[in-house]
Design an enzyme around this catalytic site. Sequence first.
Site, short mmCIF file in Angstrom:
data_model
loop_
_atom_site.label_atom_id
_atom_site.label_comp_id
_atom_site.label_asym_id
_atom_site.label_seq_id
_atom_site.Cartn_x
_atom_site.Cartn_y
_atom_site.Cartn_z
N TYR A 55 0.82 -1.21 0.00
CA TYR A 55 0.00 0.00 0.00
C TYR A 55 0.86 1.27 0.00
O TYR A 55 0.43 2.30 -0.53
CB TYR A 55 -1.04 -0.05 1.14
CG TYR A 55 -2.10 -1.07 0.78
CD1 TYR A 55 -3.00 -0.80 -0.24
CD2 TYR A 55 -2.14 -2.33 1.37
CE1 TYR A 55 -3.92 -1.75 -0.65
CE2 TYR A 55 -3.06 -3.29 0.98
CZ TYR A 55 -3.96 -2.99 -0.03
OH TYR A 55 -4.86 -3.93 -0.46
N GLN A 88 -15.70 1.10 -5.38
CA GLN A 88 -14.85 0.02 -4.86
C GLN A 88 -13.40 0.51 -4.81
O GLN A 88 -12.52 -0.18 -4.31
CB GLN A 88 -14.93 -1.20 -5.78
CG GLN A 88 -16.29 -1.86 -5.82
CD GLN A 88 -16.33 -2.97 -6.87
OE1 GLN A 88 -15.81 -4.05 -6.66
NE2 GLN A 88 -16.93 -2.68 -8.00
N ASN A 89 -13.17 1.70 -5.38
CA ASN A 89 -11.78 2.18 -5.48
C ASN A 89 -11.29 2.74 -4.15
O ASN A 89 -12.05 3.35 -3.40
CB ASN A 89 -11.68 3.25 -6.56
CG ASN A 89 -12.05 2.70 -7.92
OD1 ASN A 89 -12.12 1.49 -8.08
ND2 ASN A 89 -12.30 3.57 -8.87
N HIS A 106 -14.34 -0.41 -0.24
CA HIS A 106 -13.14 -1.19 0.06
C HIS A 106 -12.05 -0.38 0.78
O HIS A 106 -10.90 -0.80 0.81
CB HIS A 106 -12.58 -1.81 -1.23
CG HIS A 106 -13.51 -2.83 -1.83
ND1 HIS A 106 -13.44 -3.26 -3.13
CD2 HIS A 106 -14.56 -3.50 -1.28
CE1 HIS A 106 -14.40 -4.15 -3.36
NE2 HIS A 106 -15.10 -4.31 -2.26
N GLY A 174 -16.77 0.72 -15.06
CA GLY A 174 -15.40 0.25 -14.89
C GLY A 174 -15.21 -0.80 -13.81
O GLY A 174 -14.24 -0.74 -13.06
N THR A 175 -16.12 -1.76 -13.74
CA THR A 175 -15.90 -2.86 -12.80
C THR A 175 -16.21 -4.19 -13.48
O THR A 175 -17.15 -4.29 -14.26
CB THR A 175 -16.72 -2.72 -11.50
OG1 THR A 175 -16.63 -3.95 -10.76
CG2 THR A 175 -18.18 -2.40 -11.75
N SER A 176 -15.39 -5.20 -13.16
CA SER A 176 -15.58 -6.52 -13.77
C SER A 176 -16.71 -7.29 -13.06
O SER A 176 -17.03 -8.40 -13.46
CB SER A 176 -14.28 -7.32 -13.68
OG SER A 176 -13.93 -7.51 -12.32
P1 OAD Z 1 -11.20 -5.16 -12.06
O1 OAD Z 1 -9.74 -5.01 -12.38
O2 OAD Z 1 -11.70 -6.48 -11.64
O3 OAD Z 1 -12.05 -4.72 -13.34
C1 OAD Z 1 -11.73 -3.54 -14.03
C2 OAD Z 1 -12.83 -3.26 -15.03
O4 OAD Z 1 -12.53 -2.02 -15.64
C3 OAD Z 1 -12.93 -4.32 -16.15
O5 OAD Z 1 -14.29 -4.66 -16.36
C4 OAD Z 1 -12.36 -3.57 -17.37
O6 OAD Z 1 -12.97 -3.96 -18.59
C5 OAD Z 1 -12.70 -2.14 -17.03
N1 OAD Z 1 -11.84 -1.12 -17.66
C6 OAD Z 1 -10.56 -1.19 -18.05
N2 OAD Z 1 -10.16 -0.03 -18.58
C7 OAD Z 1 -11.22 0.81 -18.52
C8 OAD Z 1 -11.45 2.16 -18.92
N3 OAD Z 1 -10.51 2.91 -19.47
N4 OAD Z 1 -12.66 2.69 -18.70
C9 OAD Z 1 -13.66 1.95 -18.11
N5 OAD Z 1 -13.50 0.68 -17.73
C10 OAD Z 1 -12.30 0.12 -17.93
O7 OAD Z 1 -11.55 -4.01 -11.00
P2 OAD Z 1 -12.78 -3.91 -10.00
O8 OAD Z 1 -14.00 -4.52 -10.60
O9 OAD Z 1 -12.86 -2.51 -9.55
O10 OAD Z 1 -10.61 -4.85 -4.03
O11 OAD Z 1 -12.27 -4.83 -8.82
C11 OAD Z 1 -13.03 -4.93 -7.65
C12 OAD Z 1 -12.15 -5.12 -6.46
O12 OAD Z 1 -11.23 -6.18 -6.72
C13 OAD Z 1 -11.26 -3.96 -6.14
O13 OAD Z 1 -11.91 -2.95 -5.39
C14 OAD Z 1 -10.14 -4.58 -5.37
C15 OAD Z 1 -9.94 -5.85 -6.14
O14 OAD Z 1 -9.51 -6.94 -5.44
C16 OAD Z 1 -9.75 -4.70 -3.02
O15 OAD Z 1 -8.61 -4.34 -3.17
C17 OAD Z 1 -10.33 -5.01 -1.67
#
Ligand code: OAD
Length: 239
Positions: A55, A88-89, A106, A174-176
Amino acid sequence: MGKPKLVISSGAGISAESGISTFRDAGGLWENYPVMEVCSADGFRKNPRLVHDFYNARRKDLITKFPNDAHKILAELEKDYDVYVITQNVDDLHERAGSSKILHLHGELMKIRSVSHPEYVEKLDLEHLETSPETKGENGDTMRPHIVFFQEAVPNMETAVEWVHEADIFVVIGTSLNVYPAAGLLHYVRPGIPIYYIDPNPADITIMEPQVHIIKAKATEGMKILKDILENKNKETDS
Ligand code: OAD
């Protein structure tokens, strides 16, 4: 009548164009760091120094980054909407872009909290961003990153569910949709409420059709498209 309530759930993708790595894309953080060692309760018990260092590196990176147009457009939408940001960021780019109601599911990178009294949280100042297992709070407690590790509860989830349930418009960006409980927020949207999902590589949420409108685009472009859609809707309602 008050402004319509626009609730948005953001993930790492909204900050990608600011230069912050996502987690699960190719080259993402979890490809380069063992997630259960740097971001789990077990990992922290086993090797807290490794977790602090992870971190510390994230903070050092974050202070060189800035909000992008997606964060900024969202903040500007407050002129016409009552905007609630659930993220989640752990970065502070929504804050720096000027959004006023933000719930971090988170945790927050720029804060630390007491190991023994989880409600005791301190904000780090920019001159002292490095922490270690020896870091003490002003109250003398041993401190840890203010991050919700895997294997830990998500304390802000209850408020998030309330916000989503009250939404007049719900946006996911922007979340998977891999990580629960955050990914489940979609299911608390009331029937008939429009859902917009902005992501260049969206997860399959056909189960939510026909409520969901997919905007297959990067965050900055997708937010511009969303803004146009909302403006056109307003014109239709006005005429
Ligand atoms: P992920 O890395 O799982 O997903 C990122 C998403 O962003 C994917 O769906 C990509 O297609 C999309 N993406 C990539 N580039 C982009 C752009 N320029 N514009 C828009 N979207 C874009 O990230 P999260 O879903 O946020 O938790 O992950 C959730 C959690 O998993 C995080 O908060 C973190 C991680 O483990 C902790 O650290 C506790």
